[in-house]
Design a protein around this motif. Structure first.
Motif, mmCIF file in Angstrom:
data_model
loop_
_atom_site.group_PDB
_atom_site.id
_atom_site.type_symbol
_atom_site.label_atom_id
_atom_site.label_comp_id
_atom_site.label_asym_id
_atom_site.label_seq_id
_atom_site.Cartn_x
_atom_site.Cartn_y
_atom_site.Cartn_z
ATOM 1 N N ASP A 98 2.485 14.377 -9.558
ATOM 2 C CA ASP A 98 1.837 13.073 -9.380
ATOM 3 C C ASP A 98 0.956 13.133 -8.134
ATOM 4 N N GLU A 106 -1.919 11.151 -2.214
ATOM 5 C CA GLU A 106 -0.523 11.230 -2.683
ATOM 6 C C GLU A 106 -0.086 12.682 -2.855
ATOM 7 N N THR A 117 7.359 11.037 -3.857
ATOM 8 C CA THR A 117 5.922 10.994 -3.620
ATOM 9 C C THR A 117 5.705 10.270 -2.297
ATOM 10 N N HIS A 139 7.970 7.037 -4.592
ATOM 11 C CA HIS A 139 9.031 6.912 -5.590
ATOM 12 C C HIS A 139 9.571 8.297 -5.859
ATOM 13 N N GLU A 155 2.507 8.170 -0.868
ATOM 14 C CA GLU A 155 1.222 7.752 -1.421
ATOM 15 C C GLU A 155 0.650 6.464 -0.837
HETATM 16 MN MN MN Z 1 3.148 8.094 -7.554
#
Ligand code: MN
Ligand code: GLY
Ligand code: MN
Length: 431
Positions: free
Chosen positions: A276, A401, A384, A361, A386
């Motif tokens: 991500d 991120e 993460t 998260h 971000e």
């Molecule tokens: Mn994310």
């Protein structure tokens, strides 16, 4: 499957951990996801249930896992049920797992056909001294549970047929287990991040004024697919100009213009694990002084936030600390006035106008992975980081991120090789 075969020690160990958390005389059952219909005879691409995959490694529809650690007959302690194939299925859909292959993938000796499930299950439930039945529900705090899954249909019929057994929740156990990643899982996540990194490098060389956001999406897809990923971990956000202020912008249909930023929130899937990434780049290869100022502020907040992650930290305390760092960055950027901040209504802090989402998260088999947001962070979790600043009145937003593993002494950045300094991004774009 496109991915290289996974050492089944991962799934064997995961089941061992699960068994330790079950009460005596328990049986646990987990079901595959459905092949979801669209319209007419169309279906979405199959995506395995993350919990079932975590415990079996089987990436095939109509699979059921049964775990019964105290079964009087040893061969029923773990049973994997897989879809029986036929000439017709082989002709139309292709190869399905043989029993031998299912054994190899999962490390489970007893493999039966899914059609045999209810007969075997009934026998075990009534003859096997079963007291507790552990069933699975989607207890992610943001899950939409309005669509009935194969799992939820099973929960209903199981409780109807056997109303007097004692039912227990698998979800809290699996959330706790899945949130800490093993060495094998981190390798797969690193692979997802590395594939994402290749996509970013490709995009840095492709972006220029006049390209359409969806052309950029195609570049990412090309790089992901040629590296053994099934594609995007989630709907990619390719947001130029003012679109960069729309947090979940997924239209990706605008033309990128010189002088704009381009926010890219894109990650690859690999072997059901996810990356991500977010990077924000200048469409013409050079940030304006104002964009650069905001970019550097976001990078600073991201680095501070990364340094704050450690075992024992609680997410909401951490997020509050990050918000403080952000608040002072926003004052330095002249977006907030120090005096106004001093007298702000604490229930509606002013920074929320520019930084309105969470700091991070957990990440893993799900992009917004399971694992409590209230419990203390533990080594082996992947989070993460971000932060972002979105300035609608100036027509641009910036988010950066990365995905990091919490270690006993700091973090390990799975995206350490992905350029994030403005100078580095500019120099690759201009080369
Ligand atoms: Mn994310
Ligand atoms: N890409 C989804 C997220 O950043 O949470
Ligand atoms: Mn993201």
């Amino acid at each position: 499957m496109r991915y290289e075969s996974i050492n089944n020690e991962l799934f064997v160990t995961n089941r061992k951990h699960l068994v330790k958390d079950l009460k005596a005389n328990s049986i646990a059952v987990l079901n595959a996801n459905d092949v979801m219909p669209t319209n007419s005879d169309g279906t979405l691409r199959f995506r395995q249930n993350s919990d079932l995959f975590y415990l079996s490694g089987v990436d095939q529809e109509e699979t059921i896992l049964l775990v019964f650690p105290d079964a009087p007959d040893k061969k029923y302690r773990e049973i994997l049920f897989v879809r029986e194939t036929s000439d017709l299925i082989a002709t139309w859909e292709g190869h399905k797992l043989t029993k031998e292959e299912a054994r190899e993938v999962s490390g489970i000796d007893t493999v039966l056909w899914t059609s045999e499930f209810w007969q075997v299950f009934k026998l075990l439930m009534v003859m096997g001294d079963v007291e507790h039945v552990y069933l699975n529900t989607n207890d992610h705090y943001r899950a939409d549970v309005s669509v009935e899954t194969r799992e939820s249909r099973f929960v209903k019929s199981c409780m109807e047929r056997f109303p007097l057994h004692r039912y227990e929740r698998l979800a809290p156990i699996l959330h706790r287990l899945r949130s800490v990643k093993s060495k094998f899982e981190l390798e797969l996540m690193q692979r997802a991040c590395d594939i994402t990194a290749s996509g970013f490098q490709r995009v840095l060389k492709f972006v220029k004024p006049g390209v359409k956001e969806y052309e950029i999406e195609a570049e990412w897809a090309h790089e992901f697919l040629r590296n053994g990923s099934r594609g995007f971990a989630y709907e990619p956000i390719i947001a130029s100009g003012a679109n960069s202020c729309v947090l979940h912008y997924i239209e990706n249909n605008q033309v990128c213009q010189a002088g704009e930023v381009l926010l890219l929130d894109v990650g690859a899937e690999y072997a059901n694990y996810n990356a991500d990434l977010t990077r924000t780049i200048p469409v013409n290869g050079k940030f304006t002084p104002r964009q650069r100022e905001v970019y550097d502020a976001v990078l600073h907040v991201k680095r501070e936030a990364t340094n704050m992650l450690k075992p024992g930290e609680k997410y909401y305390d951490y997020h509050r600390e990050v918000q403080k760092v952000m608040e002072s960055a926003l004052i330095d950027l002249r977006l907030l006035d120090r005096n106004d901040v001093k007298h702000q209504d604490k229930s509606k802090p002013l920074f929320q106008k520019y930084f309105m989402h969470g700091t991070g998260h957990q990440l893993g088999l799900d992009v917004h992975d399971v694992g409590s947001m209230y419990h203390k962070m533990r080594a082996g979790q992947v989070w993460t980081v971000e932060p972002g600043i979105y300035i609608r009145e100036e027509g641009f937003g910036i988010r950066i991120e990365n995905n990091v593993v919490i270690m006993d002494d700091g973090v390990f950045d799975l995206m350490r090789n992905i350029p994030e300094e403005a100078d580095e991004i500019e120099s690759i774009m201009q080369s």
